[in-house]
Motif scaffolding. Structure first.
Motif, PDB file in Angstrom:
ATOM      1  N   GLN A   3       1.114   4.105  -3.309  1.00  0.00           N
ATOM      2  CA  GLN A   3       0.502   5.419  -3.046  1.00  0.00           C
ATOM      3  C   GLN A   3       0.577   6.340  -4.258  1.00  0.00           C
ATOM      4  OE1 GLN A   3      -1.345   6.582  -0.341  1.00  0.00           O
ATOM      5  NE2 GLN A   3      -1.267   4.400   0.127  1.00  0.00           N
ATOM      6  N   LEU A  40     -12.532   8.450  -5.865  1.00  0.00           N
ATOM      7  CA  LEU A  40     -11.157   8.390  -5.404  1.00  0.00           C
ATOM      8  C   LEU A  40     -10.646   6.979  -5.657  1.00  0.00           C
ATOM      9  CD1 LEU A  40     -10.831   6.959  -2.255  1.00  0.00           C
ATOM     10  CD2 LEU A  40     -12.204   8.962  -1.785  1.00  0.00           C
ATOM     11  N   GLU A  43      -7.852  11.388  -7.065  1.00  0.00           N
ATOM     12  CA  GLU A  43      -9.110  11.890  -6.532  1.00  0.00           C
ATOM     13  C   GLU A  43      -9.615  13.008  -7.437  1.00  0.00           C
ATOM     14  OE1 GLU A  43     -10.445  14.029  -2.368  1.00  0.00           O
ATOM     15  OE2 GLU A  43      -8.850  12.527  -2.297  1.00  0.00           O
ATOM     16  N   LYS A  83     -16.682   9.272  -3.913  1.00  0.00           N
ATOM     17  CA  LYS A  83     -16.112  10.211  -2.941  1.00  0.00           C
ATOM     18  C   LYS A  83     -17.026  10.448  -1.748  1.00  0.00           C
ATOM     19  CE  LYS A  83     -13.258  14.257  -2.881  1.00  0.00           C
ATOM     20  NZ  LYS A  83     -12.761  15.401  -3.623  1.00  0.00           N
ATOM     21  N   ALA A 123       0.842  -1.204   0.000  1.00  0.00           N
ATOM     22  CA  ALA A 123       0.000   0.000   0.000  1.00  0.00           C
ATOM     23  C   ALA A 123       0.875   1.251   0.000  1.00  0.00           C
ATOM     24  CB  ALA A 123      -0.948  -0.008   1.190  1.00  0.00           C
ATOM     25  N   TYR A 165      -0.273   5.859  -7.095  1.00  0.00           N
ATOM     26  CA  TYR A 165      -1.441   5.680  -7.955  1.00  0.00           C
ATOM     27  C   TYR A 165      -2.717   6.259  -7.350  1.00  0.00           C
ATOM     28  CZ  TYR A 165       1.611   2.617 -10.589  1.00  0.00           C
ATOM     29  OH  TYR A 165       2.656   2.124 -11.320  1.00  0.00           O
ATOM     30  N   CYS A 166      -2.610   6.880  -6.209  1.00  0.00           N
ATOM     31  CA  CYS A 166      -3.787   7.498  -5.599  1.00  0.00           C
ATOM     32  C   CYS A 166      -4.297   8.613  -6.519  1.00  0.00           C
ATOM     33  CB  CYS A 166      -3.455   8.075  -4.230  1.00  0.00           C
ATOM     34  SG  CYS A 166      -3.205   6.815  -2.968  1.00  0.00           S
ATOM     35  N   LYS A 214      -7.412   4.341  -4.632  1.00  0.00           N
ATOM     36  CA  LYS A 214      -6.308   4.140  -3.696  1.00  0.00           C
ATOM     37  C   LYS A 214      -5.943   2.653  -3.682  1.00  0.00           C
ATOM     38  CE  LYS A 214      -8.946   3.352   0.545  1.00  0.00           C
ATOM     39  NZ  LYS A 214      -8.328   2.122   0.960  1.00  0.00           N
ATOM     40  N   LEU A 254      -6.143  -1.900  -6.755  1.00  0.00           N
ATOM     41  CA  LEU A 254      -6.578  -0.598  -6.255  1.00  0.00           C
ATOM     42  C   LEU A 254      -8.086  -0.626  -6.122  1.00  0.00           C
ATOM     43  CD1 LEU A 254      -4.454   1.481  -8.774  1.00  0.00           C
ATOM     44  CD2 LEU A 254      -3.841   0.988  -6.420  1.00  0.00           C
ATOM     45  N   GLU A 287      -5.216  -1.516   1.321  1.00  0.00           N
ATOM     46  CA  GLU A 287      -4.299  -1.275   2.438  1.00  0.00           C
ATOM     47  C   GLU A 287      -4.117  -2.464   3.366  1.00  0.00           C
ATOM     48  OE1 GLU A 287      -5.859   2.316   4.157  1.00  0.00           O
ATOM     49  OE2 GLU A 287      -5.051   3.536   2.525  1.00  0.00           O
TER      50      GLU A 287
END
Length: 187
Positions: free
Chosen positions: A103, A113, A108, A154, A99, A105-106, A115, A149, A118
């Motif tokens: 990050q 969103l 929003e 949102k 995870a 590739y996060c 992510k 992912l 995790e």
């Protein structure tokens, strides 16, 4: 009892104890738990597997009660469970580390969103809620063979919406799946 076992397996057993101890032990286990073993050979194979598990779990094989458990069948079932738990713990730790790596590739915007997964619990929950097979990707994700992912609305960031598999080396999306493996909506 040893009929049909491979020479390597026999030699591995022989390193643990003498034939004079092993053969009667395996015969006794076969007679005791005939409903669990379809052949005497199976008892030898189970014993070999049990010893490998015990070694992996760092059990004291110098202790006669560990080397020759009262119920080989029950002890082997127990060690298999322990190995599974140990493996799951290792995979869980790798997913947490992945995870951090993923990050980058996060993403929003005003409506969604994206992510990385995790935890192993999040990965399993994702598959259960969306009724698809992403939970089976734990090993592949943890090892880096796949990058999983999650896509969230949102306004509902904890509710599974879509799951995305990414190929890291080139950033290509392999698949995006929603509930019951549906394709993503245009938006």
């Amino acid at each position: 009892v040893f009929n049909g076992m491979e020479l390597k397996d026999l030699l591995d057993l022989r390193q643990r104890a003498s034939w004079e101890k092993i053969a009667p032990y395996l015969q006794k286990q076969f007679e005791k738990d005939k409903e669990q073993y379809f052949s005497q050979r199976q008892v030898g194979i189970t014993y070999r597997d049990y010893l490998r598990d015990a070694e992996m779990l760092e059990l004291d094989l110098a202790d006669p009660s560990v080397l020759f458990p009262k119920s080989l069948y029950r002890m082997h079932q127990n060690t298999k469970k322990q190995i599974r738990v140990k493996k799951d713990e290792i995979v869980a730790q790798k997913i947490i580390k992945r995870a951090e790596v993923l990050q980058r590739y996060c993403f929003e915007n005003e409506s969604i969103l994206i992510k990385p997964v995790e935890t192993i619990e999040e990965l399993i929950r994702e598959g259960k809620v969306l009724q698809h097979c992403v939970g089976t990707y734990a090993d592949r994700h943890a090892s880096g063979a796949a990058a999983i992912l999650v896509i969230r609305s949102k306004d509902k960031p904890e509710k599974p919406f879509y799951t995305l598999e990414l190929r890291e080396h080139d950033g290509n999306v392999i698949q995006v799946r929603g509930r019951k493996n549906c394709a993503p909506t245009p938006e």
